[in-house]
Design an enzyme around this catalytic site. Sequence first.
Site, PDB file in Angstrom:
ATOM      1  N   LYS A 116      50.575  42.066  26.434  1.00  0.00           N
ATOM      2  CA  LYS A 116      51.958  42.474  26.402  1.00  0.00           C
ATOM      3  C   LYS A 116      52.098  43.887  26.456  1.00  0.00           C
ATOM      4  O   LYS A 116      53.221  44.495  26.542  1.00  0.00           O
ATOM      5  CB  LYS A 116      52.629  42.184  25.288  1.00  0.00           C
ATOM      6  CG  LYS A 116      52.675  40.721  24.921  1.00  0.00           C
ATOM      7  CD  LYS A 116      53.712  40.276  23.736  1.00  0.00           C
ATOM      8  CE  LYS A 116      52.993  40.570  22.432  1.00  0.00           C
ATOM      9  NZ  LYS A 116      53.726  40.232  21.185  1.00  0.00           N
TER      10      LYS A 116
ATOM     11  N   LYS B  56      51.068  46.186  24.351  1.00  0.00           N
ATOM     12  CA  LYS B  56      51.118  46.755  23.159  1.00  0.00           C
ATOM     13  C   LYS B  56      49.923  47.090  22.397  1.00  0.00           C
ATOM     14  O   LYS B  56      48.853  46.182  22.553  1.00  0.00           O
ATOM     15  CB  LYS B  56      51.999  45.787  22.227  1.00  0.00           C
ATOM     16  CG  LYS B  56      53.525  45.709  22.492  1.00  0.00           C
ATOM     17  CD  LYS B  56      54.132  44.463  21.769  1.00  0.00           C
ATOM     18  CE  LYS B  56      54.482  45.158  20.632  1.00  0.00           C
ATOM     19  NZ  LYS B  56      55.447  43.928  19.785  1.00  0.00           N
TER      20      LYS B  56
END
Length: 129
Positions: free
Chosen positions: A44, A46
């Site tokens: 993602k 992240k």
Amino acid sequence: MRRVITYGTFDLLHYGHIRLLQRCKEQGDYLVVALSSDEFNAGKGKKSYFSYEERKRMLEAIRYVDLVIPEDNWEQKTTDVEKYHIDAFVMGDDWEGKFDFLQDKCEVIYLPRTPEISTTRIKSELAGS
């Protein structure tokens, strides 16, 4: 027994997280937290400060949390609801409408976020100091 599930990264644990978990637990008797794995977060874009295992240990220490499971992909929510016999799927209202496809399997609840706190805000403020 009414079973509830929620999902998140829960990095830099703060009172907004605790409040969310408390309100999730108020929706039932048994709270399952699906915690984003480090690999899923990387996909993602992240990066968490704390590793999956560290975040898992922190969540397990919170009295509202009964079980922590890994979240490895977006698609597992339907399987998790079935596997853990979930009655209520709970997320913050910033996800409103995104999980309505689960309504034929369980109740879907979107709770208001704690507006003045977020991990993103903490990271941003620390970077600016």
